[in-house]
Write a protein that holds these residues in place. Structure first.
Motif, short mmCIF file in Angstrom:
data_model
loop_
_atom_site.label_atom_id
_atom_site.label_comp_id
_atom_site.label_asym_id
_atom_site.label_seq_id
_atom_site.Cartn_x
_atom_site.Cartn_y
_atom_site.Cartn_z
N LEU A 189 0.87 -1.62 0.04
CA LEU A 189 -0.31 -0.02 0.06
C LEU A 189 1.01 1.13 0.14
CD1 LEU A 189 -2.79 -0.95 2.98
CD2 LEU A 189 -2.43 -1.26 0.18
N ASP A 190 1.97 0.97 0.74
CA ASP A 190 2.76 2.40 0.67
C ASP A 190 3.64 2.56 -0.56
OD1 ASP A 190 2.29 2.68 3.59
OD2 ASP A 190 4.54 1.45 4.01
N ALA A 191 3.88 1.32 -1.08
CA ALA A 191 4.34 1.75 -2.99
C ALA A 191 3.27 2.25 -3.59
CB ALA A 191 5.38 0.12 -2.80
N LEU A 192 2.28 1.61 -3.81
CA LEU A 192 1.01 2.38 -4.25
C LEU A 192 0.83 4.08 -4.16
CD1 LEU A 192 -1.45 -0.25 -3.73
CD2 LEU A 192 -0.45 0.53 -6.39
N VAL A 193 1.29 4.67 -2.95
CA VAL A 193 1.42 5.72 -2.48
C VAL A 193 2.12 6.93 -3.03
CG1 VAL A 193 0.85 7.42 -0.76
CG2 VAL A 193 -0.58 5.55 -0.85
N VAL A 194 3.58 5.90 -2.79
CA VAL A 194 4.65 6.54 -3.32
C VAL A 194 4.54 6.44 -5.09
CG1 VAL A 194 7.19 6.38 -3.64
CG2 VAL A 194 6.22 5.93 -1.50
N LEU A 195 4.04 5.60 -5.73
CA LEU A 195 4.06 5.56 -7.65
C LEU A 195 2.72 6.85 -7.35
CD1 LEU A 195 4.47 1.73 -7.98
CD2 LEU A 195 5.53 3.78 -8.92
N LYS A 196 2.14 6.79 -7.31
CA LYS A 196 1.34 8.12 -7.51
C LYS A 196 1.62 9.44 -6.90
CE LYS A 196 -3.32 9.49 -8.37
NZ LYS A 196 -3.12 9.34 -9.53
N ASP A 197 2.61 9.30 -5.62
CA ASP A 197 3.03 11.05 -5.42
C ASP A 197 4.10 10.97 -6.39
OD1 ASP A 197 3.13 12.71 -3.78
OD2 ASP A 197 5.74 11.58 -3.24
N GLU A 198 5.03 10.16 -7.13
CA GLU A 198 5.66 10.61 -8.29
C GLU A 198 5.26 10.87 -9.20
OE1 GLU A 198 8.87 10.53 -7.61
OE2 GLU A 198 9.13 10.23 -5.50
N GLY A 199 4.10 10.40 -9.22
CA GLY A 199 3.99 10.90 -10.89
C GLY A 199 3.65 9.23 -12.06
N VAL A 200 3.65 8.14 -11.45
CA VAL A 200 4.18 7.18 -12.46
C VAL A 200 2.28 6.88 -12.68
CG1 VAL A 200 4.68 4.72 -12.25
CG2 VAL A 200 5.76 6.35 -11.18
N TRP A 201 2.43 6.84 -14.34
CA TRP A 201 1.09 6.37 -14.22
C TRP A 201 0.84 4.91 -13.99
CZ3 TRP A 201 -3.77 7.57 -15.52
CH2 TRP A 201 -4.64 6.51 -15.76
N LEU A 202 -0.36 4.38 -12.74
CA LEU A 202 -0.65 3.36 -12.32
C LEU A 202 -2.00 2.85 -13.06
CD1 LEU A 202 0.36 2.43 -9.72
CD2 LEU A 202 -0.50 4.06 -8.10
N GLU A 203 -1.74 1.01 -12.88
CA GLU A 203 -2.74 0.67 -13.11
C GLU A 203 -2.84 -0.85 -11.94
OE1 GLU A 203 -4.51 -0.43 -17.21
OE2 GLU A 203 -3.71 1.01 -17.79
N VAL A 204 -4.03 -0.88 -11.44
CA VAL A 204 -3.64 -2.43 -10.59
C VAL A 204 -4.33 -3.20 -11.02
CG1 VAL A 204 -4.77 -2.43 -8.00
CG2 VAL A 204 -4.10 -0.32 -8.66
N THR A 205 -3.86 -4.79 -10.86
CA THR A 205 -4.48 -5.56 -10.57
C THR A 205 -5.00 -7.03 -9.41
OG1 THR A 205 -3.26 -6.17 -12.84
CG2 THR A 205 -3.73 -7.80 -12.25
N ASN A 206 -6.15 -7.01 -9.60
CA ASN A 206 -6.03 -8.11 -8.21
C ASN A 206 -6.85 -9.71 -8.82
OD1 ASN A 206 -9.15 -8.11 -5.95
ND2 ASN A 206 -7.02 -8.28 -5.68
N LEU A 207 -6.17 -10.43 -8.79
CA LEU A 207 -6.28 -11.50 -8.89
C LEU A 207 -7.79 -12.29 -7.67
CD1 LEU A 207 -5.99 -14.36 -10.62
CD2 LEU A 207 -4.09 -15.10 -9.61
N VAL A 208 -8.70 -13.29 -8.28
CA VAL A 208 -9.33 -13.14 -7.26
C VAL A 208 -9.49 -14.52 -7.14
CG1 VAL A 208 -11.95 -13.28 -6.78
CG2 VAL A 208 -11.16 -11.08 -8.29
#
Lengths: 325, 66
Positions: A189-208
């Motif tokens: 979760l911390d890494a996701l916030v950092v990537l967002k903060d750094e302006g990296v385009w972000l997509e999330v994948t969740n294997l159900v």
């Protein structure tokens, strides 16, 4: 004199005695210094559609020069690439492909992007970083598919050269990460916030995965967290599970569960919710305002693209993503 | 040899044996695994890893642990 070192790349932070190899299988303490065993030695090299990563809002219908070395920072029981992620570099067949050659090959093959993927790119951080620097100099974009299990300092440094990241958010409980993956949720979760903060385009994948992370309350909670911390524009890909590796005793994810997960994400406020490993209209991109079809996909191929510039061709609403490069 | 001398010698032997046994146990538990582990790792590196032609690239983000 002590020759013990501590790796600070991923949150596991292995403490290694002389000649000891880290949990990732690719980093060794030799004589009191830490070395990577996989620099310039990918085990997998391929040209893939960018949609396979999956990136649905990043240069659609282009190709990605994709590389991976062996090794992983986690040990997920459902890993689709366990033959390479759980292998040791001395046991695998590796190419000899230094960073400059990766970029040269990508350009030669008309790839707009280099993707660090298949296994966890954090394990070949130095190789990825050096390649990304050269790629940036030549106008080739860098993307990675990662589990997000990386410490803040190396991630921020890498983010300077990373254009997009698809992060596997495997579940929304510490229990799942501990029991099924051998890791922790918080650093992801911390890494996701950092990537967002750094302006990296972000997509999330969740294997159900049936019975393990298919609780709709948790899925709603996860999507709510994404909306609150990353924004409603982040595309999420729900992937259908098929029995594999150590979880071959479980059935494939029922279609109803996939549909429920998609509905939960949309109810939470996410605007772009996709389903993967299934052929359906949930592979398409629709305008969040006029609801018209923007990008029609069948599998990894794009059948039509109605995004002009960065906006809906019909109502001119701006569609978040990287559409030109 | 007098009985006193014999018992002193026996005491000395017993003490020596006890000290040696304790030392061996301590070495086996705390020191030898370190040495054995080190040699196992070093031999594996030299016989398997270094023969594979992998390059050693200095890693980023690590520290010496005192």
């Amino acid at each position: 004199m002590s020759k013990t070192v501590q790796c600070e790349l991923c949150p596991t932070e292995c403490v290694l005695e002389d000649y000891q190899i880290g949990g990732c299988k690719v980093r060794i303490n030799k004589g009191g210094a830490l070395y990577s065993l996989v620099y310039g030695k990918p085990c997998s090299v391929a040209i893939d559609p960018i949609e396979k990563k999956p990136f649905f809002h990043f240069l659609p219908a282009t190709t990605a020069f994709s590389i991976a070395t062996v090794g992983c920072v986690l040990g997920c029981k459902f890993c689709q690439n366990w033959q390479i992620s759980q292998a040791k570099p001395e046991e695998s067949d590796n190419y000899n492909l230094p960073p400059a050659d990766v970029v040269r090959q990508a350009i030669f093959n008309g790839c707009k992007t280099i993707t660090y993927t298949y296994t966890e790119p954090t394990v070949f951080y130095e190789y990825m970083y050096d390649t990304a620097v050269i790629a940036r100099q030549h106008g080739v974009k860098n993307t990675m598919h990662t589990c997000g299990y990386i410490n803040e300092r190396p991630l921020r440094e890498l983010s300077k050269y990373m254009d997009a990241a698809d992060v596997d958010l495997k579940a929304f409980t510490e229990d799942f990460y501990g029991r099924v993956c051998g890791g922790r949720l918080k650093p992801v979760l911390d890494a996701l916030v950092v990537l967002k903060d750094e302006g990296v385009w972000l997509e999330v994948t969740n294997l159900v995965i049936p019975t393990l992370n298919d609780d709709m309350k948790k899925i709603s909670e996860m999507c709510g967290w994404i909306v609150a911390n990353l924004g409603p524009d982040v595309p999420i890909h729900f992937s259908r599970f098929f029995p594999y590796y150590k979880l071959n005793n479980l059935p494939p994810t029922p279609m109803e569960t996939m549909a429920d997960a998609r509905k939960a994400a949309m109810d939470a406020g996410l605007k772009f919710v996709y389903m993967g490993n299934i052929r359906s209209e949930a592979e398409n991109t629709y305008c969040p305002k006029c609801r018209k079809l923007l990008i029609e996909r069948i599998g990894y191929s794009v059948r039509q693209n109605n995004i002009m510039g960065s906006a809906c061709k019909f109502c001119n609403t701006r569609i978040p993503g990287v559409w030109e490069g | 040899m007098t009985d006193t001398k014999k018992s002193k010698l026996l005491m000395l032997l017993m003490t020596t044996l006890t000290v040696l046994t304790i030392s061996y146990n301590v070495l086996q538990k705390y020191v030898m695994p370190d040495i054995e582990g080190y040699w196992q790792r070093k031999l594996y590196y030299e016989r398997v890893i270094s023969k594979k032609g992998l390059t050693l690239q200095k890693g980023m983000y690590w520290k010496e642990k005192k």
